[in-house]
Write a protein that holds these residues in place. Sequence first.
Motif, PDB file in Angstrom:
ATOM      1  N   ASN A   4      80.242 -72.063 -44.890  1.00 54.16           N
ATOM      2  CA  ASN A   4      80.768 -73.011 -43.918  1.00 54.16           C
ATOM      3  C   ASN A   4      80.731 -72.396 -42.523  1.00 54.16           C
ATOM      4  O   ASN A   4      81.127 -71.252 -42.326  1.00 54.16           O
ATOM      5  CB  ASN A   4      82.200 -73.378 -44.318  1.00 54.16           C
ATOM      6  CG  ASN A   4      82.816 -74.397 -43.411  1.00 54.16           C
ATOM      7  OD1 ASN A   4      83.029 -74.137 -42.227  1.00 54.16           O
ATOM      8  ND2 ASN A   4      83.121 -75.558 -43.962  1.00 54.16           N
ATOM      9  N   LYS A   5      80.290 -73.154 -41.534  1.00 57.35           N
ATOM     10  CA  LYS A   5      80.141 -72.655 -40.155  1.00 57.35           C
ATOM     11  C   LYS A   5      81.467 -72.179 -39.562  1.00 57.35           C
ATOM     12  O   LYS A   5      81.503 -71.199 -38.826  1.00 57.35           O
ATOM     13  CB  LYS A   5      79.525 -73.727 -39.256  1.00 57.35           C
ATOM     14  CG  LYS A   5      78.090 -74.040 -39.603  1.00 57.35           C
ATOM     15  CD  LYS A   5      77.202 -72.860 -39.279  1.00 57.35           C
ATOM     16  CE  LYS A   5      75.765 -73.208 -39.621  1.00 57.35           C
ATOM     17  NZ  LYS A   5      74.911 -72.037 -39.597  1.00 57.35           N
ATOM     18  N   LEU A   9      82.081 -68.426 -38.271  1.00 53.00           N
ATOM     19  CA  LEU A   9      82.558 -68.103 -36.923  1.00 53.00           C
ATOM     20  C   LEU A   9      83.761 -67.162 -36.971  1.00 53.00           C
ATOM     21  O   LEU A   9      83.859 -66.222 -36.181  1.00 53.00           O
ATOM     22  CB  LEU A   9      82.931 -69.372 -36.159  1.00 53.00           C
ATOM     23  CG  LEU A   9      81.784 -70.134 -35.516  1.00 53.00           C
ATOM     24  CD1 LEU A   9      82.284 -71.445 -34.932  1.00 53.00           C
ATOM     25  CD2 LEU A   9      81.122 -69.297 -34.437  1.00 53.00           C
ATOM     26  N   HIS A  10      84.686 -67.414 -37.894  1.00 52.96           N
ATOM     27  CA  HIS A  10      85.859 -66.548 -38.044  1.00 52.96           C
ATOM     28  C   HIS A  10      85.428 -65.124 -38.420  1.00 52.96           C
ATOM     29  O   HIS A  10      86.011 -64.146 -37.949  1.00 52.96           O
ATOM     30  CB  HIS A  10      86.806 -67.109 -39.101  1.00 52.96           C
ATOM     31  CG  HIS A  10      88.011 -66.265 -39.342  1.00 52.96           C
ATOM     32  ND1 HIS A  10      89.040 -66.154 -38.432  1.00 52.96           N
ATOM     33  CD2 HIS A  10      88.349 -65.464 -40.383  1.00 52.96           C
ATOM     34  CE1 HIS A  10      89.957 -65.335 -38.903  1.00 52.96           C
ATOM     35  NE2 HIS A  10      89.559 -64.906 -40.096  1.00 52.96           N
ATOM     36  N   GLU A  23      93.107 -63.799 -46.792  1.00 50.87           N
ATOM     37  CA  GLU A  23      93.485 -64.897 -45.906  1.00 50.87           C
ATOM     38  C   GLU A  23      93.295 -66.221 -46.626  1.00 50.87           C
ATOM     39  O   GLU A  23      92.756 -66.273 -47.723  1.00 50.87           O
ATOM     40  CB  GLU A  23      92.630 -64.888 -44.637  1.00 50.87           C
ATOM     41  CG  GLU A  23      92.794 -63.666 -43.780  1.00 50.87           C
ATOM     42  CD  GLU A  23      91.994 -63.726 -42.490  1.00 50.87           C
ATOM     43  OE1 GLU A  23      91.286 -64.724 -42.252  1.00 50.87           O
ATOM     44  OE2 GLU A  23      92.097 -62.766 -41.719  1.00 50.87           O
ATOM     45  N   LYS A  24      93.699 -67.276 -45.949  1.00 44.68           N
ATOM     46  CA  LYS A  24      93.460 -68.644 -46.430  1.00 44.68           C
ATOM     47  C   LYS A  24      92.763 -69.368 -45.281  1.00 44.68           C
ATOM     48  O   LYS A  24      93.310 -69.445 -44.176  1.00 44.68           O
ATOM     49  CB  LYS A  24      94.767 -69.316 -46.795  1.00 44.68           C
ATOM     50  CG  LYS A  24      94.596 -70.573 -47.601  1.00 44.68           C
ATOM     51  CD  LYS A  24      95.915 -70.922 -48.281  1.00 44.68           C
ATOM     52  CE  LYS A  24      95.744 -72.032 -49.265  1.00 44.68           C
ATOM     53  NZ  LYS A  24      95.395 -71.600 -50.598  1.00 44.68           N
ATOM     54  N   LEU A  25      91.553 -69.869 -45.521  1.00 42.49           N
ATOM     55  CA  LEU A  25      90.772 -70.576 -44.511  1.00 42.49           C
ATOM     56  C   LEU A  25      90.282 -71.898 -45.074  1.00 42.49           C
ATOM     57  O   LEU A  25      89.709 -71.939 -46.162  1.00 42.49           O
ATOM     58  CB  LEU A  25      89.559 -69.740 -44.082  1.00 42.49           C
ATOM     59  CG  LEU A  25      89.838 -68.389 -43.422  1.00 42.49           C
ATOM     60  CD1 LEU A  25      88.551 -67.604 -43.273  1.00 42.49           C
ATOM     61  CD2 LEU A  25      90.479 -68.607 -42.066  1.00 42.49           C
ATOM     62  N   VAL A  30      90.456 -66.541 -49.341  1.00 40.05           N
ATOM     63  CA  VAL A  30      89.347 -65.715 -48.880  1.00 40.05           C
ATOM     64  C   VAL A  30      89.790 -64.258 -48.873  1.00 40.05           C
ATOM     65  O   VAL A  30      90.893 -63.940 -48.429  1.00 40.05           O
ATOM     66  CB  VAL A  30      88.929 -66.129 -47.449  1.00 40.05           C
ATOM     67  CG1 VAL A  30      87.888 -65.186 -46.887  1.00 40.05           C
ATOM     68  CG2 VAL A  30      88.422 -67.551 -47.425  1.00 40.05           C
ATOM     69  N   THR A  31      88.935 -63.385 -49.388  1.00 39.63           N
ATOM     70  CA  THR A  31      89.126 -61.944 -49.282  1.00 39.63           C
ATOM     71  C   THR A  31      87.834 -61.376 -48.743  1.00 39.63           C
ATOM     72  O   THR A  31      86.754 -61.728 -49.219  1.00 39.63           O
ATOM     73  CB  THR A  31      89.436 -61.309 -50.650  1.00 39.63           C
ATOM     74  OG1 THR A  31      90.690 -61.801 -51.102  1.00 39.63           O
ATOM     75  CG2 THR A  31      89.514 -59.787 -50.544  1.00 39.63           C
TER      76      THR A  31
END
Length: 86
Positions: A4-5, A9-10, A23-25, A30-31
């Motif tokens: 995912n874009k 970017l993050h 994290e949670k995105l 997400v790890t």
Amino acid sequence: MALNKKIELHLQKIFAPNARLDEKLLGKDVTFVTNEFGEPETLFIGKRQPDGAINGERYVRRIIRKPNSNELLKSHWELKGKVSRS
């Protein structure tokens, strides 16, 4: 499947060197693991299990640097497949 874009970017940011960040995105767990320069290079995305492992997909970042420099020339994320723990 392409990354995912917004997540990509993050992940262009610089984080703590040689770290593992959870994290949670965009509603997904997400790890990612950073290299010695603080650039994310391994990514796990999916649903986090109680033990901290993620069931989902694993991506690896290919980084190309300018010759004789630590400056980033280009990079891209490659899907390496599914990861799961029962």
